[in-house]
Design an enzyme around this catalytic site. Structure first.
Site, mmCIF file in Angstrom:
data_model
loop_
_atom_site.group_PDB
_atom_site.id
_atom_site.type_symbol
_atom_site.label_atom_id
_atom_site.label_comp_id
_atom_site.label_asym_id
_atom_site.label_seq_id
_atom_site.Cartn_x
_atom_site.Cartn_y
_atom_site.Cartn_z
ATOM 1 N N LYS A 22 28.421 -4.140 -10.035
ATOM 2 C CA LYS A 22 28.243 -2.715 -10.369
ATOM 3 C C LYS A 22 29.332 -2.232 -11.320
ATOM 4 C CE LYS A 22 29.960 0.519 -7.449
ATOM 5 N NZ LYS A 22 30.803 1.630 -7.925
ATOM 6 N N ASN A 23 30.593 -2.526 -10.986
ATOM 7 C CA ASN A 23 31.692 -1.940 -11.751
ATOM 8 C C ASN A 23 31.929 -2.616 -13.096
ATOM 9 O OD1 ASN A 23 31.969 -0.017 -9.844
ATOM 10 N ND2 ASN A 23 33.821 -0.873 -8.895
ATOM 11 N N ARG A 100 30.937 9.564 -10.504
ATOM 12 C CA ARG A 100 32.115 9.864 -11.303
ATOM 13 C C ARG A 100 32.238 8.957 -12.516
ATOM 14 N NH1 ARG A 100 36.036 12.453 -9.169
ATOM 15 N NH2 ARG A 100 37.413 11.196 -10.465
ATOM 16 N N CYS A 124 36.404 13.627 -4.605
ATOM 17 C CA CYS A 124 35.314 12.954 -3.887
ATOM 18 C C CYS A 124 35.840 12.490 -2.540
ATOM 19 C CB CYS A 124 34.753 11.805 -4.694
ATOM 20 S SG CYS A 124 35.855 10.417 -4.801
ATOM 21 N N ARG A 129 41.067 12.053 -7.428
ATOM 22 C CA ARG A 129 40.532 11.278 -8.550
ATOM 23 C C ARG A 129 40.390 12.055 -9.859
ATOM 24 N NH1 ARG A 129 35.751 7.430 -6.798
ATOM 25 N NH2 ARG A 129 36.545 6.169 -8.492
ATOM 26 N N PRO A 130 41.493 12.515 -10.410
ATOM 27 C CA PRO A 130 41.411 13.178 -11.713
ATOM 28 C C PRO A 130 41.163 12.168 -12.840
ATOM 29 C CG PRO A 130 43.694 12.999 -11.005
ATOM 30 C CD PRO A 130 42.862 12.402 -9.912
ATOM 31 N N ILE A 131 40.854 12.667 -14.061
ATOM 32 C CA ILE A 131 40.751 11.755 -15.211
ATOM 33 C C ILE A 131 41.761 12.165 -16.294
ATOM 34 C CG2 ILE A 131 38.363 10.996 -14.826
ATOM 35 C CD1 ILE A 131 37.577 12.951 -17.139
ATOM 36 N N ASP A 132 42.882 12.756 -15.828
ATOM 37 C CA ASP A 132 43.896 13.228 -16.779
ATOM 38 C C ASP A 132 44.436 12.109 -17.671
ATOM 39 O OD1 ASP A 132 44.880 12.328 -14.217
ATOM 40 O OD2 ASP A 132 46.887 12.941 -14.820
ATOM 41 N N ASP A 315 38.544 -1.670 -2.895
ATOM 42 C CA ASP A 315 37.102 -1.652 -2.600
ATOM 43 C C ASP A 315 36.710 -2.618 -1.477
ATOM 44 O OD1 ASP A 315 36.800 0.246 -4.526
ATOM 45 O OD2 ASP A 315 36.022 -1.102 -6.062
ATOM 46 N N ILE A 337 46.032 2.809 -3.311
ATOM 47 C CA ILE A 337 45.347 3.240 -4.540
ATOM 48 C C ILE A 337 44.798 4.669 -4.411
ATOM 49 C CG2 ILE A 337 43.546 2.676 -6.245
ATOM 50 C CD1 ILE A 337 45.665 0.467 -6.034
ATOM 51 N N ARG A 407 23.961 3.263 -3.370
ATOM 52 C CA ARG A 407 24.552 3.564 -4.676
ATOM 53 C C ARG A 407 25.225 2.328 -5.260
ATOM 54 N NH1 ARG A 407 29.138 7.326 -4.451
ATOM 55 N NH2 ARG A 407 29.428 6.075 -6.293
HETATM 56 N N1 EPU Z 1 44.010 8.378 -11.413
HETATM 57 C C1 EPU Z 1 44.635 9.517 -11.849
HETATM 58 N N2 EPU Z 1 44.331 9.969 -13.115
HETATM 59 C C2 EPU Z 1 43.433 9.330 -13.932
HETATM 60 C C3 EPU Z 1 42.797 8.168 -13.450
HETATM 61 C C4 EPU Z 1 43.108 7.709 -12.181
HETATM 62 O O1 EPU Z 1 45.449 10.108 -11.167
HETATM 63 O O2 EPU Z 1 43.211 9.795 -15.067
HETATM 64 C C5 EPU Z 1 44.351 7.846 -10.061
HETATM 65 C C6 EPU Z 1 43.154 7.819 -9.119
HETATM 66 O O3 EPU Z 1 42.969 9.069 -8.481
HETATM 67 C C7 EPU Z 1 43.548 6.714 -8.169
HETATM 68 C C8 EPU Z 1 44.281 5.732 -9.079
HETATM 69 O O4 EPU Z 1 44.704 6.490 -10.211
HETATM 70 O O5 EPU Z 1 44.410 7.195 -7.203
HETATM 71 C C9 EPU Z 1 43.474 4.531 -9.558
HETATM 72 O O6 EPU Z 1 42.202 4.959 -9.988
HETATM 73 P P1 EPU Z 1 41.335 4.215 -11.090
HETATM 74 O O7 EPU Z 1 41.293 5.080 -12.309
HETATM 75 O O8 EPU Z 1 41.781 2.815 -11.281
HETATM 76 O O9 EPU Z 1 39.908 4.242 -10.409
HETATM 77 P P2 EPU Z 1 38.542 4.403 -11.145
HETATM 78 O O10 EPU Z 1 38.637 3.780 -12.478
HETATM 79 O O11 EPU Z 1 38.086 5.811 -11.065
HETATM 80 C C10 EPU Z 1 37.479 2.140 -10.396
HETATM 81 C C11 EPU Z 1 36.276 1.719 -9.622
HETATM 82 C C12 EPU Z 1 36.465 2.090 -8.153
HETATM 83 C C13 EPU Z 1 37.706 1.370 -7.637
HETATM 84 C C14 EPU Z 1 38.925 1.760 -8.496
HETATM 85 C C15 EPU Z 1 40.187 1.024 -8.131
HETATM 86 C C16 EPU Z 1 34.496 1.846 -11.240
HETATM 87 C C17 EPU Z 1 33.280 2.525 -11.734
HETATM 88 N N3 EPU Z 1 35.105 2.380 -10.168
HETATM 89 O O12 EPU Z 1 37.579 3.559 -10.233
HETATM 90 O O13 EPU Z 1 35.328 1.611 -7.461
HETATM 91 O O14 EPU Z 1 37.963 1.734 -6.313
HETATM 92 O O15 EPU Z 1 38.635 1.482 -9.892
HETATM 93 O O16 EPU Z 1 40.012 -0.345 -8.234
HETATM 94 O O17 EPU Z 1 34.924 0.846 -11.800
HETATM 95 C C18 EPU Z 1 33.753 1.533 -5.713
HETATM 96 O O18 EPU Z 1 33.122 0.674 -6.361
HETATM 97 O O19 EPU Z 1 33.482 1.789 -4.506
HETATM 98 C C19 EPU Z 1 34.828 2.273 -6.364
HETATM 99 C C20 EPU Z 1 35.292 3.423 -5.881
#
Ligand code: EPU
Length: 428
Positions: A22-23, A100, A124, A129-132, A315, A337, A407
């Site tokens: 999926k990812n 997301r 969530c 989980r921000p995207i800053d 995960d 994480i 999902r």
């Molecule tokens: N974070 C921030 N700011 C950002 C981005 C991330 O503070 O701009 C924080 C997050 O809140 C978290 C940490 O950084 O605490 C790491 O988050 P990451 O960005 O790596 O997570 P993600 O990219 O949103 C992906 C997977 C998740 C998996 C995580 C960690 C996808 C679509 N999703 O999420 O998968 O848990 O990496 O490995 O690739 C799942 O499949 O169940 C799932 C949640």
């Protein structure tokens, strides 16, 4: 809405094929926005989030031909995406709130179309989980953002995005993918420091290279992307799902039995294999087949700390914790994480598990038996953990809100039933 009724106590025997990841499929589908021709993805799993991504791309004006058949034994699915007709570079709240990962279209839209409107994801079940970090990096590449009505209104500068030195303060998986995709069509070189080393990031980079991108350092903490003027379509097979494979490993650890996972991505699963091995699960390998055999007695309790790759993946935390509920001894499971990824703890307790939360750690004292109970799924991996615990519990459990499971897993209940589990899908 569906729920799963589980009669616990049946060991698992047989062979099962691991589905596509999926990812990896999610960023690969988003990468189709960058291409001047159709992207033909194979080994695409049939699961809810990918159907949502297909819908998102279609709403943008793209043509998505996918055979998400949803039938057992249908085999790997193919997804042909042609985004040349893209006319609406938008990801609206209705879809972003359910998934997301919709934010993955931001980088490709900016790079290929110079503008994007993407609903700002909220929190969530597993954390804020921000995207800053995504936004800051794209800003460094010249993009400009306004927030209005809950949407991010993004624009690239007149001459297009430019390469930049991007340094992520913490590892972000989709952040690295977003920037890598944007950088593939940017002017000049982008160097991403503290880049995510997750196998799905590597798979995304490889697919971009098959489309004509120039990327170095995949799988390391520093990725260099030399922008090219255009990318072509390509045919690419999505890697198999290390988390699904790990989930099935946890299923054997809990339910007992002897199972062969066909097509397991062994190289990307070292941390998970090591932990289950330490706990006493027997494993052997032949090609990409992984043979699993549960020990005669109980597993041994072992401690666990989630970390970015190559560490133990967050995960797999819920599924491993479920296995520790029946182990001999005390296991400390620490989540580093996400700040709130323990929603399964209260539900596991309903089965009779002995777990106490201490900040970011869960102290799991192994018990001899779990007994069936009604359970509520809260997020994707938590649902998997609950389903596996129910396989090992005495009597009947009912897991509701199974849409969370659907999902992210390609017919997990049917795969488990093929191995001898007794799971019935019912309407709530
Ligand atoms: N974070 C921030 N700011 C950002 C981005 C991330 O503070 O701009 C924080 C997050 O809140 C978290 C940490 O950084 O605490 C790491 O988050 P990451 O960005 O790596 O997570 P993600 O990219 O949103 C992906 C997977 C998740 C998996 C995580 C960690 C996808 C679509 N999703 O999420 O998968 O848990 O990496 O490995 O690739 C799942 O499949 O169940 C799932 C949640």
């Amino acid at each position: 809405m569906d729920r799963l009724a589980v009669e616990g106590g049946a060991p698992l025997f047989g062979k099962v094929r691991v589905s596509g990841a999926k990812n990896a499929a999610l960023p690969l589908m988003a990468a189709s926005i960058l291409a001047d021709g159709p992207l033909d993805l194979t080994n695409v799993p049939s699961l809810g989030d990918l159907k949502t991504m297909a819908r998102l791309l279609t709403l943008m004006g793209g043509a998505v031909r996918a055979s998400f058949r949803g039938d057992e034994g249908a085999g790997p699915e193919e997804c042909l995406i042609d985004m040349r007709g893209l006319s609406v570079p938008e990801a609206r709240h209705e879809l972003v709130k359910t998934m997301r990962a919709s934010a993955l279209v931001l980088g490709p839209l900016l790079a290929r179309h110079g503008r994007a409107v993407v609903s700002l994801p909220g929190g969530c079940a597993i954390g804020v989980r921000p995207i800053d970090m995504h936004l800051k990096a794209l800003k460094e590449m010249g993009a400009d953002f306004d927030i209005s009505g809950g949407d991010i209104i993004a624009r690239a500068p007149a001459g297009g995005l430019r390469g930049a030195a991007v340094n992520f303060p913490t590892v972000t998986v989709t952040g690295t993918e977003n920037v890598m995709m944007a950088a593939a069509l940017a002017r000049g070189e982008t160097v991403i420091s503290n880049a995510a080393r997750e196998p799905e990031v590597v798979d995304t980079g490889r697919a971009l290279c098959a489309m004509g991108a120039r990327i170095e350092g995949l799988g390391t903490g520093e990725i260099a992307v030399h922008g090219v003027p255009s990318l072509s379509g390509a045919r690419y097979a999505v890697m198999s799902d290390r988390i699904e494979a790990g989930t099935l490993m946890a299923a054997v650890a809990l339910a007992g039995g002897k199972v062969t996972l066909q097509g397991a991505p062994l190289a990307s699963m070292a941390a998970v294999r090591d932990k289950f091995g330490e706990a006493g699960l027997y494993m052997s390998y032949e090609g990409d087949d992984l043979y699993l055999e549960s020990p005669g007695g109980r597993l041994e309790a072992v401690n666990l700390v989630t970390m970015p790759h190559p560490g133990f993946p967050t995960d797999m935390q819920a599924q491993f914790m479920a296995a520790m509920c029946l182990a001999s001894g005390v296991s400390i499971v620490t989540e580093t994480i996400f700040e709130n990824r323990f929603m399964h703890v209260a539900e596991l307790r309903r089965l009779g598990a002995d777990i106490t939360l201490e900040g970011r750690s869960a102290v799991v004292k192994g018990v001899r038996h779990l007994s069936g109970a009604p359970l509520t799924a809260s997020d994707l991996r938590a649902s998997a953990g609950l389903l596996l615990a129910a396989l090992a519990a005495r009597g009947r459990s009912v897991v509701s809100r199974v849409y969370h499971l659907d999902r992210g897993y390609d017919r997990l209940d049917r795969k488990l039933n093929l191995l001898g589990a007794r799971i019935t899908r019912e309407k709530e």
